[in-house]
Scaffold this active site. Sequence first.
Site, short mmCIF file in Angstrom:
data_model
loop_
_atom_site.label_atom_id
_atom_site.label_comp_id
_atom_site.label_asym_id
_atom_site.label_seq_id
_atom_site.Cartn_x
_atom_site.Cartn_y
_atom_site.Cartn_z
N ILE A 66 0.62 -1.61 -0.13
CA ILE A 66 -0.02 0.07 0.19
C ILE A 66 0.75 0.94 0.22
O ILE A 66 -0.04 2.47 -0.38
CB ILE A 66 -1.24 -0.02 1.10
N THR A 128 -9.26 0.89 14.80
CA THR A 128 -9.93 -0.04 16.69
C THR A 128 -10.11 0.76 17.85
O THR A 128 -9.91 1.65 17.50
CB THR A 128 -8.09 -0.78 16.59
N ASP A 129 -10.67 -0.32 18.71
CA ASP A 129 -11.14 1.24 19.34
C ASP A 129 -10.30 1.18 20.55
O ASP A 129 -10.19 1.66 21.17
CB ASP A 129 -11.89 -0.32 20.37
N GLU A 130 -8.52 1.03 20.20
CA GLU A 130 -7.73 0.39 21.02
C GLU A 130 -6.74 2.14 20.44
O GLU A 130 -6.46 2.52 21.56
CB GLU A 130 -6.22 -0.17 20.83
N TYR A 155 0.96 0.46 18.30
CA TYR A 155 0.55 -0.74 16.81
C TYR A 155 -0.66 0.28 17.03
O TYR A 155 -0.98 1.47 16.18
CB TYR A 155 0.11 -1.78 17.77
N LYS A 159 -2.42 3.71 14.63
CA LYS A 159 -3.36 3.64 13.95
C LYS A 159 -4.15 4.64 14.24
O LYS A 159 -5.20 5.49 13.97
CB LYS A 159 -3.95 2.09 14.71
P1 NAD Z 1 -3.81 -9.10 9.87
O1 NAD Z 1 -2.47 -9.42 10.44
O2 NAD Z 1 -4.60 -10.31 10.23
O3 NAD Z 1 -3.57 -8.92 8.14
C1 NAD Z 1 -3.09 -7.63 7.97
C2 NAD Z 1 -3.21 -7.97 6.61
O4 NAD Z 1 -2.96 -6.58 6.10
C3 NAD Z 1 -2.49 -8.68 6.06
O5 NAD Z 1 -2.66 -9.50 4.71
C4 NAD Z 1 -1.04 -8.03 5.27
O6 NAD Z 1 -0.19 -8.95 4.58
C5 NAD Z 1 -1.41 -7.29 4.49
N1 NAD Z 1 -0.46 -6.10 4.83
C6 NAD Z 1 0.28 -5.52 5.95
N2 NAD Z 1 1.05 -5.11 5.68
C7 NAD Z 1 0.94 -4.27 4.07
C8 NAD Z 1 1.24 -3.76 3.29
N3 NAD Z 1 2.25 -2.59 3.08
N4 NAD Z 1 0.73 -3.38 2.18
C9 NAD Z 1 -0.69 -4.37 1.44
N5 NAD Z 1 -1.18 -5.03 2.55
C10 NAD Z 1 -0.43 -5.25 3.89
O7 NAD Z 1 -5.06 -7.44 10.84
P2 NAD Z 1 -6.63 -8.02 10.99
O8 NAD Z 1 -6.01 -8.43 12.42
O9 NAD Z 1 -6.87 -8.43 9.80
O10 NAD Z 1 -6.51 -6.33 10.92
C11 NAD Z 1 -7.10 -5.57 10.09
C12 NAD Z 1 -7.50 -4.29 10.53
O11 NAD Z 1 -8.88 -4.06 11.22
C13 NAD Z 1 -6.34 -3.95 10.20
O12 NAD Z 1 -6.27 -2.69 10.38
C14 NAD Z 1 -6.11 -3.73 12.38
O13 NAD Z 1 -5.89 -2.22 13.33
C15 NAD Z 1 -7.90 -3.92 12.82
N6 NAD Z 1 -8.54 -4.36 13.08
C16 NAD Z 1 -8.71 -5.73 14.17
C17 NAD Z 1 -9.01 -5.83 15.48
C18 NAD Z 1 -9.13 -7.50 15.85
O14 NAD Z 1 -9.22 -8.16 16.78
N7 NAD Z 1 -7.76 -8.32 14.97
C19 NAD Z 1 -9.72 -5.32 16.17
C20 NAD Z 1 -10.17 -4.04 15.06
C21 NAD Z 1 -9.34 -3.97 14.21
O1 TDX Z 2 -0.52 -15.52 24.79
C1 TDX Z 2 -1.04 -14.18 24.95
N1 TDX Z 2 -1.51 -14.24 26.46
C2 TDX Z 2 -2.27 -13.46 26.68
O2 TDX Z 2 -2.35 -13.06 27.97
C3 TDX Z 2 -1.84 -12.71 24.41
C4 TDX Z 2 -0.96 -13.59 22.68
C5 TDX Z 2 -2.51 -11.94 24.34
N2 TDX Z 2 -3.02 -11.99 25.66
C6 TDX Z 2 -3.68 -11.26 26.08
C7 TDX Z 2 -3.80 -9.85 25.85
C8 TDX Z 2 -4.61 -8.51 25.62
O3 TDX Z 2 -5.25 -7.76 27.06
O4 TDX Z 2 -4.60 -11.31 25.81
C9 TDX Z 2 -5.93 -10.04 25.05
C10 TDX Z 2 -5.42 -10.23 23.26
O5 TDX Z 2 -4.25 -10.27 23.05
P1 TDX Z 2 -4.21 -10.02 21.59
O6 TDX Z 2 -4.96 -11.01 20.70
O7 TDX Z 2 -2.65 -9.35 20.84
O8 TDX Z 2 -5.57 -8.82 21.01
P2 TDX Z 2 -4.80 -7.33 21.35
O9 TDX Z 2 -3.63 -6.49 22.17
O10 TDX Z 2 -6.11 -6.68 22.42
O11 TDX Z 2 -5.65 -6.65 20.25
C11 TDX Z 2 -6.12 -6.93 18.96
O12 TDX Z 2 -7.86 -6.59 19.38
C12 TDX Z 2 -7.86 -5.02 18.72
C13 TDX Z 2 -5.62 -7.16 17.51
O13 TDX Z 2 -4.65 -7.74 17.83
C14 TDX Z 2 -5.95 -5.44 17.65
O14 TDX Z 2 -5.22 -5.56 15.76
C15 TDX Z 2 -6.90 -4.92 17.01
O15 TDX Z 2 -6.91 -3.04 17.49
#
Ligand code: NAD
Ligand code: TDX
Length: 339
Positions: A66, A128-130, A155, A159
């Site tokens: 991107i 994200t809510d973070e 992170y 965001k």
């Molecule tokens: P993920 O890490 O599983 O996927 C990220 C994707 O982006 C991957 O496919 C990666 O290859 C691609 N990517 C990374 N850098 C790139 C670049 N420079 N150019 C093109 N592609 C690139 O992430 P996710 O958990 O699916 O999160 C997706 C989105 O949702 C993120 O923006 C994250 O901040 C947001 N989000 C995630 C959560 C959660 O719980 N995981 C919650 C709220 C918001």
């Molecule tokens: O092994 C573990 N043990 C543990 O206690 C891991 C990997 C995490 N944790 C805790 C940390 C957090 O309190 O669990 C909670 C969830 O951890 P993560 O899965 O790393 O998520 P979090 O840091 O909450 O962030 C996620 O939600 C918001 C996503 O990764 C983000 O991309 C999104 O924005």
Amino acid sequence: MTLEFSPKRIIVTGGAGFIGSNFVHWVVQNEPDVQVTVLDKLTYAGNRANLEGIPEDRLTFVEGDICDAVLVDSLFADADAVVHFAAESHNDNSIADPSSFVRTNVEGTYTLLEAARKNGVRFHHVSTDEVYGDLALDDPTRFTEETPYHPSSPYSSTKAASDLLVRAWHRTYGLPITISNCSNNYGPRQHVEKFIPRQITNILSGLRPKLYGDGLNVRDWIHVDDHSSAVWTILTKGRLGETYLIGANGEKSNLEVLREILVAMGKEPDDFDWVKDRPGHDRRYAIDATKLMTELGWAPEHTDFVTGLHDVIGWYRDNEPWWRVDKTEIEANYAKAEH
Ligand code: NAD
Ligand code: TDX
């Protein structure tokens, strides 16, 4: 009243990752007139196999960055809307090395905004809510669209920076944008570095689950398909320039979630290790999604967390080759950080 927007050609950045791929599957199933182009760099978190099963005539896959302005500009010339998921997404990685987070999350979003401005492309930014920081365990309030930004980690600060860029491109250049800030997602195809998949795959590998700190940190869980339906609702019905919070009243402590997993997988509730806490570890996230529900009529469908968790455990049992390739390296990295 905003007229409904009906995009026919959408670009999904990060569409080979966890949430992006689930969103692409959701759109292909629910919106038969929409053509999807995925732009994904296929970092360690991206997997082409996440898009298997999607008919070739519905999907174009482009492997690319991107931050590549020339590539992005050429793709945007032929699109109605972009739904921007691509990001570096894991807090622990951002603490170990923030550089790729600044590049992808900030510079990457800037690159996309400029291409959208040039080509007149509608922009939905997935966040994200973070960005709101954290709440105390006993705080009776939840995050709303009015909560001030107060991110804690590299992170979440990148965001937050990307959200602010998107808002500025709306106010200054009139770019048609919407933003969503969602709580923690769970579902199939989530990378094994994340909390729920890590614990499930540890148990399937004969390893003990690992809980950070005192285990009382609270996350507000939502099924990834509910995130997808919310993003589509906001893209097509949301008011331009607005932010919508996405959540499904899913607050649970990490200890509660881990015990649900242990019991569901036939283990004792104390069959896990307490490990070192995450530096700056946010205590609690909690979303008030009233604006999205009342203004746009969205509601979550997957509200039974225990049933959802059982389905996810089943998915990891059935798809061991998908996660096995990454497991050893991820656990080695966690061991170095004493996690
Ligand atoms: P993920 O890490 O599983 O996927 C990220 C994707 O982006 C991957 O496919 C990666 O290859 C691609 N990517 C990374 N850098 C790139 C670049 N420079 N150019 C093109 N592609 C690139 O992430 P996710 O958990 O699916 O999160 C997706 C989105 O949702 C993120 O923006 C994250 O901040 C947001 N989000 C995630 C959560 C959660 O719980 N995981 C919650 C709220 C918001
Ligand atoms: O092994 C573990 N043990 C543990 O206690 C891991 C990997 C995490 N944790 C805790 C940390 C957090 O309190 O669990 C909670 C969830 O951890 P993560 O899965 O790393 O998520 P979090 O840091 O909450 O962030 C996620 O939600 C918001 C996503 O990764 C983000 O991309 C999104 O924005």
